[in-house]
Enzyme design. Structure first.
Site, PDB file in Angstrom:
ATOM      1  N   ASP A 170       0.847  -1.192   0.000  1.00 20.48           N
ATOM      2  CA  ASP A 170       0.000   0.000   0.000  1.00 20.48           C
ATOM      3  C   ASP A 170       0.884   1.244   0.000  1.00 20.48           C
ATOM      4  O   ASP A 170       2.072   1.171   0.297  1.00 20.48           O
ATOM      5  CB  ASP A 170      -0.956   0.002   1.189  1.00 20.48           C
ATOM      6  CG  ASP A 170      -0.308  -0.504   2.464  1.00 20.48           C
ATOM      7  OD1 ASP A 170      -0.939  -1.263   3.207  1.00 20.48           O
ATOM      8  OD2 ASP A 170       0.869  -0.135   2.704  1.00 20.48           O
ATOM      9  N   ASP A 218       1.308   4.973   1.465  1.00 18.09           N
ATOM     10  CA  ASP A 218       0.880   5.937   2.476  1.00 18.09           C
ATOM     11  C   ASP A 218       1.513   7.290   2.201  1.00 18.09           C
ATOM     12  O   ASP A 218       2.661   7.383   1.752  1.00 18.09           O
ATOM     13  CB  ASP A 218       1.289   5.461   3.873  1.00 18.09           C
ATOM     14  CG  ASP A 218       0.584   4.162   4.252  1.00 18.09           C
ATOM     15  OD1 ASP A 218      -0.514   3.903   3.712  1.00 18.09           O
ATOM     16  OD2 ASP A 218       1.130   3.402   5.072  1.00 18.09           O
ATOM     17  N   ASP A 265       9.194   3.579  13.533  1.00 15.20           N
ATOM     18  CA  ASP A 265       9.928   2.513  14.206  1.00 15.20           C
ATOM     19  C   ASP A 265      11.345   2.329  13.662  1.00 15.20           C
ATOM     20  O   ASP A 265      12.320   2.631  14.330  1.00 15.20           O
ATOM     21  CB  ASP A 265       9.116   1.200  14.226  1.00 15.20           C
ATOM     22  CG  ASP A 265       8.502   0.829  12.881  1.00 15.20           C
ATOM     23  OD1 ASP A 265       8.805   1.489  11.872  1.00 15.20           O
ATOM     24  OD2 ASP A 265       7.718  -0.149  12.848  1.00 15.20           O
TER      25      ASP A 265
HETATM   26  P1  ATP Z   1       4.128  -3.437   5.282  1.00 15.80           P
HETATM   27  O1  ATP Z   1       4.902  -3.446   4.031  1.00 15.80           O
HETATM   28  O2  ATP Z   1       4.006  -4.769   5.878  1.00 15.80           O
HETATM   29  O3  ATP Z   1       2.841  -2.673   5.201  1.00 15.80           O
HETATM   30  P2  ATP Z   1       4.957  -1.138   6.753  1.00 15.80           P
HETATM   31  O4  ATP Z   1       6.298  -0.726   7.277  1.00 15.80           O
HETATM   32  O5  ATP Z   1       4.371  -0.292   5.675  1.00 15.80           O
HETATM   33  O6  ATP Z   1       5.071  -2.651   6.313  1.00 15.80           O
HETATM   34  P3  ATP Z   1       2.604  -0.489   8.238  1.00 15.80           P
HETATM   35  O7  ATP Z   1       1.992  -1.221   9.374  1.00 15.80           O
HETATM   36  O8  ATP Z   1       1.848  -0.348   6.971  1.00 15.80           O
HETATM   37  O9  ATP Z   1       3.986  -1.225   7.971  1.00 15.80           O
HETATM   38  O10 ATP Z   1       3.025   0.929   8.801  1.00 15.80           O
HETATM   39  C1  ATP Z   1       3.318   2.037   7.976  1.00 15.80           C
HETATM   40  C2  ATP Z   1       4.421   2.881   8.595  1.00 15.80           C
HETATM   41  O11 ATP Z   1       4.001   3.396   9.858  1.00 15.80           O
HETATM   42  C3  ATP Z   1       5.711   2.137   8.904  1.00 15.80           C
HETATM   43  O12 ATP Z   1       6.544   2.068   7.767  1.00 15.80           O
HETATM   44  C4  ATP Z   1       6.316   2.965  10.003  1.00 15.80           C
HETATM   45  O13 ATP Z   1       6.949   4.102   9.490  1.00 15.80           O
HETATM   46  C5  ATP Z   1       5.094   3.408  10.789  1.00 15.80           C
HETATM   47  N1  ATP Z   1       4.769   2.492  11.892  1.00 15.80           N
HETATM   48  C6  ATP Z   1       3.949   1.421  11.845  1.00 15.80           C
HETATM   49  N2  ATP Z   1       3.871   0.804  13.025  1.00 15.80           N
HETATM   50  C7  ATP Z   1       4.642   1.499  13.873  1.00 15.80           C
HETATM   51  C8  ATP Z   1       4.962   1.383  15.265  1.00 15.80           C
HETATM   52  N3  ATP Z   1       4.479   0.394  16.007  1.00 15.80           N
HETATM   53  N4  ATP Z   1       5.799   2.307  15.790  1.00 15.80           N
HETATM   54  C9  ATP Z   1       6.290   3.311  15.050  1.00 15.80           C
HETATM   55  N5  ATP Z   1       6.034   3.477  13.751  1.00 15.80           N
HETATM   56  C10 ATP Z   1       5.219   2.589  13.157  1.00 15.80           C
HETATM   57 MG    MG Z   2       2.357  -0.526   4.856  1.00 18.40          MG
END
Ligand code: ATP
Ligand code: MG
Length: 450
Positions: A66, A68, A145
């Site tokens: 996705d 963002d 994170d």
């Molecule tokens: P995926 O590819 O699995 O979606 P992702 O890194 O995009 O991995 P998401 O859960 O979609 O994971 O989260 C989007 C963004 O939000 C992350 O890349 C990170 O920057 C931030 N984020 C998500 N969860 C946390 C957390 N628990 N603490 C701090 N930042 C977070």
């Molecule tokens: Mg994501």
């Protein structure tokens, strides 16, 4: 604060701009909808960036799940710019811009605030209770994170903005928490699972200082919301990297936190048969995802909790509980234990239990029973599960061959096989409960022994 980790000092984030010719990410790889959002916000005079997993994935040549967007526009300002926009979230408002089935999440830059700011509240253990302040892009970067997740792509000049050393870490395939790892895990223990999941998904290494506290702090996950842990479990195991996820969880001492019953059963299963079966199940799941075949949380949990079920069943049978009753009670016991940890909804736990409870019925070959089982709504899933048990051990080869034939030619298969009434005994009975201990436990005299 002195921090040996020069890549990620949240106190003084320094901007590093990676230009288009260096990072090589092209707009062609991005969602048209996300690009429309970025351009519209920029034309309206706002800062707007693609951020998080999408930028990270594009940099390593993966297709993002996705896209963002982060911006300095408030949710209300975003809503005013897009007709197809709705605001969601109570604690922290987010804008969803909707293009057909495509949803672009637009979040206003957010700050957790420094320790001197009143808006940040933590509990005694340092866990974050409230973070709902808007902030600058720098603040938005350091509250994320991992450094690899804190990169910002802009259509202003097609560069990637890096405040925390994330670009170098992506190049080095490293997952590094921003700031002090222990403090960041205490704020939000689910970050430990995210470390394991992203390492598995991306093939990254968890940088040593980020990895070190995990095994020690894993028990903190007991306080995480069960519904969130359920969501994380699905992301760990239904996204095409289930086996790698499990190995990461094992390597960092996290299995116990997520699947306590299974962790206990695996530890006492000396032959390793239950672990082999579990890993085989996860490999099959990965293969199905790769082939675009459907995967279900019920089947996944049947695999993940099978060791716990076998262990509970063996214990009950050792106590002399009759087989059918022991199966039902073991299934209920394991489900109840697990629901307390990851909120497994009943629409998944019931079929999971059926998959288990149907297993012994594959040994019953009377004509009437065969037809009844073939017509059972959960037959297919239960049979797939039986095949999985076969792949992990050779004990059920005969059953699988019979039922494969029975699905094609039910009448013929039942005529050839005749009556057979053997209850297939689950794998655990062999060594997870020692038979000698069983007998001793029944003797009350043991108490008086020296
Ligand atoms: P995926 O590819 O699995 O979606 P992702 O890194 O995009 O991995 P998401 O859960 O979609 O994971 O989260 C989007 C963004 O939000 C992350 O890349 C990170 O920057 C931030 N984020 C998500 N969860 C946390 C957390 N628990 N603490 C701090 N930042 C977070
Ligand atoms: Mg994501």
């Amino acid at each position: 604060m002195t921090d040996a980790n020069t890549h990620a000092t949240p106190d003084a984030p320094a901007l590093h701009v990676i230009t288009r010719d260096v990072h090589g990410v092209s707009r062609k790889q991005m969602s048209q909808s996300a690009l429309r959002v970025l351009y519209r916000l920029q034309e309206a005079g706002f800062g707007a960036y693609l951020v998080g997993g999408a930028v990270r994935d594009l940099l390593i040549g993966h297709q993002p799940k996705d896209f963002d967007v982060a911006t300095d526009a408030t949710p209300e300002q975003v809503k005013a710019l897009f007709r197809n926009c709705r605001l969601i979230g109570r604690r922290f408002r987010l804008a969803h811009v909707v293009y057909g089935r495509d949803i672009i999440e637009v979040a206003t830059f957010r700050a957790n605030g420094g320790d001197d700011e009143g808006d940040r509240q933590t509990d005694d253990g340092g866990r974050l209770l409230r973070d709902n302040v808007y902030g600058s892009i720098e603040e938005d970067a350091v509250r994320r994170d991992f450094t690899a997740n804190a990169l910002y792509y802009t259509v202003e000049d097609f560069s990637v903005r890096d405040y925390v050393g994330g670009y170098a870490d992506v190049q080095a395939r490293l997952l590094r928490l921003i700031g002090n790892p222990e403090a960041r895990y205490r704020e939000d223990p689910v970050r430990m699972l995210r470390a394991a999941r992203l390492a598995a998904k991306l093939g990254f290494t968890i940088e040593p200082a980020t990895a070190e506290p995990i095994a020690r702090l894993a028990p903190l996950l007991a306080d995480a919301a069960p519904a969130r842990l359920f969501e994380e479990t699905l992301k760990l195991f239904l996204a095409g990297h289930a086996e790698a996820s499990f190995l990461q969880l094992e390597a960092h001492g996290l299995v116990q936190a997520l699947l306590p019953g299974t962790a206990h059963a695996l530890a006492s299963n000396k032959s390793g048969a239950l672990r082999r079966m579990l890993l085989q199940g996860l490999r099959n799941t990965d293969r199905r995802v790769a082939n675009d075949e459907p995967v279900s949380p019920a089947f996944l949990y049947a695999v993940l909790l099978w060791p716990a079920y076998c262990h509970a069943l063996a214990l009950l049978q050792a106590q002399g509980v009759h087989a059918a009753e022991a199966q039902r009670r073991a299934a209920d016991r394991v489900t109840m234990q697990q629901v307390a940890r990851t909120a497994l909804p009943r629409r998944f736990s019931l079929p999971m239990q059926e998959i288990w409870l149907l297993q012994p019925r594959f040994s019953l070959r009377q004509r009437k029973r065969v037809f009844r089982l073939l017509a059972h709504p959960r037959f297919r899933a239960a049979f797939d599960f039986l095949e999985l048990r076969l792949a992990a051990s050779n004990a059920h080869a005969d059953d699988v061959a019979f039922w494969r034939e029975a699905q094609l030619h039910p009448t013929q298969a039942t005529a050839e096989q005749g009556f057979q009434d053997v209850l297939a005994s689950p794998e655990a009975a062999e060594d997870s409960v020692a038979p000698r201990k069983r007998r001793r436990r029944r003797k009350p005299a043991a108490e008086g022994a020296p």
